[in-house]
Design a protein around this motif. Sequence first.
Motif, PDB file in Angstrom:
ATOM      1  N   GLN A   5      35.558  -3.308 -16.703  1.00 37.88           N
ATOM      2  CA  GLN A   5      35.032  -2.601 -17.862  1.00 37.88           C
ATOM      3  C   GLN A   5      35.853  -1.372 -18.199  1.00 37.88           C
ATOM      4  O   GLN A   5      36.469  -0.752 -17.317  1.00 37.88           O
ATOM      5  CB  GLN A   5      33.588  -2.167 -17.595  1.00 37.88           C
ATOM      6  N   SER A   6      35.826  -1.011 -19.485  1.00 38.48           N
ATOM      7  CA  SER A   6      36.427   0.233 -19.944  1.00 38.48           C
ATOM      8  C   SER A   6      35.616   0.735 -21.128  1.00 38.48           C
ATOM      9  O   SER A   6      34.812   0.014 -21.700  1.00 38.48           O
ATOM     10  CB  SER A   6      37.891   0.028 -20.317  1.00 38.48           C
ATOM     11  N   THR A 113      29.945   1.247 -16.489  1.00 36.94           N
ATOM     12  CA  THR A 113      30.548   2.404 -17.145  1.00 36.94           C
ATOM     13  C   THR A 113      29.438   3.274 -17.714  1.00 36.94           C
ATOM     14  O   THR A 113      28.465   2.767 -18.265  1.00 36.94           O
ATOM     15  CB  THR A 113      31.539   1.960 -18.243  1.00 36.94           C
TER      16      THR A 113
END
Length: 119
Positions: A5-6, A113
Amino acid sequence: AHLVQSGGGLVPAGGSLTLSCAASGSIFSTFAMGWFRRAPGKERTVVAGISSGGSIYYAESVKGRFTISVNNAKTTLYLQMNSLKPEDTAMYYCAIGGAHVTDLERGSWGQGTQVTVSS
């Protein structure tokens, strides 16, 4: 599946963020996929999901504000979040697995995140 994830971060109320979830291969067209969130002191809940057949689900609390999508190569899942509210503050997770959004809990997960919306 390995999911990375980002995105995420700190945004004022009314702002926008986009979360990304990259898979190791073109797998997002094969399985159900989706986004969950866990707010402090609360259970993890599904935010949005796409079944392997392409049916899209949104939690009532995010309808009209969040959009789930997949890139053309089927390698990256996105969650576009607009008109963010303080109550959207949570750790967000992507997931993939099974055929239906209800199967996701037993699938593979991203690392999470943080999204924080300031009032």
